[in-house]
Design a protein around this motif. Structure first.
Motif, PDB file in Angstrom:
ATOM      1  N   ASP A  52      -6.404  12.774   1.634  1.00 45.66           N
ATOM      2  CA  ASP A  52      -7.430  12.638   1.339  1.00 45.66           C
ATOM      3  C   ASP A  52      -8.512  12.642   2.651  1.00 45.66           C
ATOM      4  O   ASP A  52      -8.615  11.502   2.626  1.00 45.66           O
ATOM      5  N   VAL A 103      -7.254   9.668   4.698  1.00 45.29           N
ATOM      6  CA  VAL A 103      -6.315   8.746   4.221  1.00 45.29           C
ATOM      7  C   VAL A 103      -5.675   9.129   3.928  1.00 45.29           C
ATOM      8  O   VAL A 103      -5.007  10.459   2.766  1.00 45.29           O
ATOM      9  N   LYS A 104      -4.512   9.103   3.995  1.00 45.31           N
ATOM     10  CA  LYS A 104      -2.825   9.018   3.013  1.00 45.31           C
ATOM     11  C   LYS A 104      -2.909   7.737   1.447  1.00 45.31           C
ATOM     12  O   LYS A 104      -2.788   7.045   2.065  1.00 45.31           O
ATOM     13  N   LYS A 105      -3.130   8.384   0.511  1.00 47.34           N
ATOM     14  CA  LYS A 105      -2.775   7.801  -0.776  1.00 47.34           C
ATOM     15  C   LYS A 105      -0.770   7.955  -1.374  1.00 47.34           C
ATOM     16  O   LYS A 105      -0.470   9.086  -1.223  1.00 47.34           O
ATOM     17  N   GLU A 146      -0.847   1.345  -5.563  1.00 47.10           N
ATOM     18  CA  GLU A 146      -1.531   2.557  -5.032  1.00 47.10           C
ATOM     19  C   GLU A 146      -1.545   1.644  -3.543  1.00 47.10           C
ATOM     20  O   GLU A 146      -2.421   0.838  -3.648  1.00 47.10           O
ATOM     21  N   TRP A 183      -3.817   2.651   0.097  1.00 47.57           N
ATOM     22  CA  TRP A 183      -4.153   3.923   1.348  1.00 47.57           C
ATOM     23  C   TRP A 183      -3.705   3.526   2.152  1.00 47.57           C
ATOM     24  O   TRP A 183      -4.214   2.299   2.812  1.00 47.57           O
ATOM     25  N   CYS A 184      -3.010   4.660   3.177  1.00 45.96           N
ATOM     26  CA  CYS A 184      -3.479   4.133   4.719  1.00 45.96           C
ATOM     27  C   CYS A 184      -4.322   5.304   5.800  1.00 45.96           C
ATOM     28  O   CYS A 184      -3.699   6.278   5.250  1.00 45.96           O
ATOM     29  N   HIS A 185      -4.822   4.780   6.341  1.00 44.00           N
ATOM     30  CA  HIS A 185      -6.105   5.520   7.493  1.00 44.00           C
ATOM     31  C   HIS A 185      -5.216   6.789   8.567  1.00 44.00           C
ATOM     32  O   HIS A 185      -4.187   5.612   9.009  1.00 44.00           O
ATOM     33  N   TRP A 234      -6.235  -0.591   1.512  1.00 50.55           N
ATOM     34  CA  TRP A 234      -6.628  -0.967   0.132  1.00 50.55           C
ATOM     35  C   TRP A 234      -4.946  -0.776  -0.511  1.00 50.55           C
ATOM     36  O   TRP A 234      -4.645   0.151  -0.675  1.00 50.55           O
TER      37      TRP A 234
END
Length: 80
Positions: free
Chosen positions: A30, A33-35, A46, A48-50, A58
């Motif tokens: 996204d 951001v890789k979810k 879940e 969330w990685c930049h 997150w």
């Protein structure tokens, strides 16, 4: 491990369990951001990685609901 037990752990132990026992189920992009969706026993995490900095933005653990449905909606299942 149950979800309530996982949530009682400190952040460091939660990540240790995630890396040692988590099974990567799905991943999607996204923007930058890789979810990532992991399964641990009977619940999901879940993450969330930049993608540029490779930093975790997150983390949320859950069993069901809209967070899980967005992944399930990606796959069509036909029952004959």
């Amino acid at each position: 491990m149950k979800l309530c037990d996982y949530k009682k752990l400190n952040e460091e132990d939660q990540y240790r369990i995630l890396w040692e026992q988590g099974v990567l189920i799905d991943a999607c992009m996204d923007g930058e951001v890789k979810k990532l969706l992991y399964a641990i026993d009977n619940f999901y995490v879940e993450l969330w990685c930049h993608t540029v900095t490779n930093k975790i933005l997150w983390k949320l653990s859950f069993k069901q609901g809209k967070l899980l449905e967005k992944y399930l909606d990606k796959y069509s299942v036909q029952i004959n």
